[in-house]
Design an enzyme around this catalytic site. Sequence first.
Site, PDB file in Angstrom:
ATOM      1  N   TRP A   1     -12.345  -7.989   3.575  1.00 64.56           N
ATOM      2  CA  TRP A   1     -11.887  -6.774   2.874  1.00 64.56           C
ATOM      3  C   TRP A   1     -12.966  -6.347   1.886  1.00 64.56           C
ATOM      4  CZ3 TRP A   1     -11.149  -6.933  -2.435  1.00 64.56           C
ATOM      5  CH2 TRP A   1     -10.624  -8.081  -3.051  1.00 64.56           C
TER       6      TRP A   1
ATOM      7  N   ASN B   1      -6.684 -13.946   1.002  1.00 61.37           N
ATOM      8  CA  ASN B   1      -7.102 -14.390  -0.334  1.00 61.37           C
ATOM      9  C   ASN B   1      -6.836 -15.870  -0.584  1.00 61.37           C
ATOM     10  OD1 ASN B   1      -8.003 -11.752  -1.285  1.00 61.37           O
ATOM     11  ND2 ASN B   1      -5.833 -11.190  -1.151  1.00 61.37           N
TER      12      ASN B   1
ATOM     13  N   TYR C   1       0.832  -1.223   0.000  1.00 63.23           N
ATOM     14  CA  TYR C   1       0.000   0.000   0.000  1.00 63.23           C
ATOM     15  C   TYR C   1       0.864   1.269   0.000  1.00 63.23           C
ATOM     16  CZ  TYR C   1      -3.883  -3.097   1.531  1.00 63.23           C
ATOM     17  OH  TYR C   1      -4.822  -4.094   1.650  1.00 63.23           O
TER      18      TYR C   1
HETATM   19  P1  NAP Z   1     -14.306  -0.659   0.951  1.00 64.63           P
HETATM   20  O1  NAP Z   1     -13.978  -0.395   2.386  1.00 64.63           O
HETATM   21  O2  NAP Z   1     -15.300  -1.684   0.600  1.00 64.63           O
HETATM   22  O3  NAP Z   1     -14.797   0.668   0.258  1.00 64.63           O
HETATM   23  C1  NAP Z   1     -14.123   1.882   0.371  1.00 64.63           C
HETATM   24  C2  NAP Z   1     -14.936   2.893  -0.439  1.00 64.63           C
HETATM   25  O4  NAP Z   1     -16.175   3.163   0.221  1.00 64.63           O
HETATM   26  C3  NAP Z   1     -14.221   4.196  -0.593  1.00 64.63           C
HETATM   27  O5  NAP Z   1     -14.475   4.654  -1.910  1.00 64.63           O
HETATM   28  C4  NAP Z   1     -14.907   5.121   0.423  1.00 64.63           C
HETATM   29  O6  NAP Z   1     -14.915   6.441  -0.041  1.00 64.63           O
HETATM   30  C5  NAP Z   1     -16.318   4.566   0.444  1.00 64.63           C
HETATM   31  N1  NAP Z   1     -16.956   4.731   1.758  1.00 64.63           N
HETATM   32  C6  NAP Z   1     -16.449   4.374   2.963  1.00 64.63           C
HETATM   33  N2  NAP Z   1     -17.335   4.629   3.945  1.00 64.63           N
HETATM   34  C7  NAP Z   1     -18.427   5.172   3.353  1.00 64.63           C
HETATM   35  C8  NAP Z   1     -19.662   5.641   3.851  1.00 64.63           C
HETATM   36  N3  NAP Z   1     -19.955   5.593   5.150  1.00 64.63           N
HETATM   37  N4  NAP Z   1     -20.565   6.142   2.954  1.00 64.63           N
HETATM   38  C9  NAP Z   1     -20.282   6.180   1.634  1.00 64.63           C
HETATM   39  N5  NAP Z   1     -19.102   5.762   1.104  1.00 64.63           N
HETATM   40  C10 NAP Z   1     -18.195   5.252   1.959  1.00 64.63           C
HETATM   41  O7  NAP Z   1     -12.972  -0.981   0.145  1.00 64.63           O
HETATM   42  P2  NAP Z   1     -11.450  -1.301   0.422  1.00 64.63           P
HETATM   43  O8  NAP Z   1     -10.741  -0.086   0.869  1.00 64.63           O
HETATM   44  O9  NAP Z   1     -10.955  -1.956  -0.800  1.00 64.63           O
HETATM   45  O10 NAP Z   1     -11.466  -2.363   1.605  1.00 64.63           O
HETATM   46  C11 NAP Z   1     -11.290  -2.049   2.975  1.00 64.63           C
HETATM   47  C12 NAP Z   1      -9.901  -2.439   3.453  1.00 64.63           C
HETATM   48  O11 NAP Z   1      -9.672  -3.828   3.255  1.00 64.63           O
HETATM   49  C13 NAP Z   1      -8.753  -1.785   2.678  1.00 64.63           C
HETATM   50  O12 NAP Z   1      -8.561  -0.433   3.004  1.00 64.63           O
HETATM   51  C14 NAP Z   1      -7.612  -2.689   3.049  1.00 64.63           C
HETATM   52  O13 NAP Z   1      -7.130  -2.403   4.336  1.00 64.63           O
HETATM   53  C15 NAP Z   1      -8.288  -4.047   2.999  1.00 64.63           C
HETATM   54  N6  NAP Z   1      -8.134  -4.707   1.670  1.00 64.63           N
HETATM   55  C16 NAP Z   1      -7.415  -5.865   1.617  1.00 64.63           C
HETATM   56  C17 NAP Z   1      -7.259  -6.540   0.411  1.00 64.63           C
HETATM   57  C18 NAP Z   1      -6.481  -7.830   0.366  1.00 64.63           C
HETATM   58  O14 NAP Z   1      -6.173  -8.322  -0.726  1.00 64.63           O
HETATM   59  N7  NAP Z   1      -6.148  -8.394   1.510  1.00 64.63           N
HETATM   60  C19 NAP Z   1      -7.824  -6.026  -0.770  1.00 64.63           C
HETATM   61  C20 NAP Z   1      -8.553  -4.841  -0.682  1.00 64.63           C
HETATM   62  C21 NAP Z   1      -8.716  -4.209   0.539  1.00 64.63           C
HETATM   63  P3  NAP Z   1     -14.069   7.638   0.657  1.00 64.63           P
HETATM   64  O15 NAP Z   1     -12.704   7.113   0.982  1.00 64.63           O
HETATM   65  O16 NAP Z   1     -14.057   8.686  -0.409  1.00 64.63           O
HETATM   66  O17 NAP Z   1     -14.853   8.024   1.866  1.00 64.63           O
END
Ligand code: NAP
Length: 286
Positions: A182, A135, A48
């Site tokens: 995630w 994963n 990241y």
């Molecule tokens: P997510 O949490 O599903 O979605 C994040 C998105 O949702 C962003 O665009 C955010 O926008 C929006 N959002 C967040 N809260 C909101 C709310 N209350 N109302 C409206 N929109 C909202 O996606 P992710 O970041 O991919 O997943 C979460 C975490 O999982 C990651 O940050 C990471 O730590 C982990 N992850 C791990 C893997 C893996 O392979 N292990 C892959 C992906 C992610 P804004 O930021 O503009 O608010």
Amino acid sequence: MEYVTLSNGVKMPKLGFGVFQISKEDCEKCVLDAINAGYRHIDTAQSYFNEEEVGNAISKCGIVREELFITTKVWIDNYGYEKTRQSVLKSMEKLKADYIDLVLLHQPYSDYYGAYHALQDLYEEGKIRAIGVSNFSPDRLADMVAFNKIAPQVNQVETNPLHQQINAQENMVKRGVQMEAWAPFGEGKNNMFNNPILKEITDKYDKSAAQVILRWLTQRNIVALAKSTHTERIKENLEIFDFQLSEGDMNKITALDTKTSLFFNHQTPEAVDGFVKMIEERKGRI
Ligand code: NAP
């Protein structure tokens, strides 16, 4: 905050703040906002490019280290025993931490056995409090549990209302591996925040779609990670421990499952090709 207890007795906050796709410039402020709002669990990764900024926030936040739960993940290009060991020690330096609460192998490719053996040793040396994978499909996870001295304590996989991973969870529960979600919001894909079934439920509880989704995950005993760069949303996403979804509403969400990833299927040769490309693009940067 609610907690789960991992197979080795370590307590892990059920909701974490994810920093994937948060730029170096914004990361320290976002993590400080999250900690000030009450999050105690932060999820980063070598790939990241923001471990250092997470470390800055940890050292400035004024919360004692023992109250925080910090996760990082080893990037594929750092797999193999010695490279993994060195990379985790480097992550500790970047995070300015004497120990890391949880280290995961980020992807199920290349020499993940060599990498895992390094995590086991770091765990036994007390540098890591818990180890796991991310994963990993049910068969690969079963393999890791069967053929390692220390079974993975966590498997972090994509989980959201459109991709619920019910069979994968059954397999994890059976093997004593804690499931972590995630992309709980699927990064907003498929109009997730405006889904009409979720909308019916949000109206009933006077909660947002994001809060209902996170509550649904925690009621399934899944640790959820939520990412946002907006202070108000960061706070909103934490307000999920003051209501309970009824069994009927949990079932309505179960009916949304498409059993298909919103991103890509890790178990395809094309996914491997995609990661090979990503490794090349990230060479020398991690
Ligand atoms: P997510 O949490 O599903 O979605 C994040 C998105 O949702 C962003 O665009 C955010 O926008 C929006 N959002 C967040 N809260 C909101 C709310 N209350 N109302 C409206 N929109 C909202 O996606 P992710 O970041 O991919 O997943 C979460 C975490 O999982 C990651 O940050 C990471 O730590 C982990 N992850 C791990 C893997 C893996 O392979 N292990 C892959 C992906 C992610 P804004 O930021 O503009 O608010």
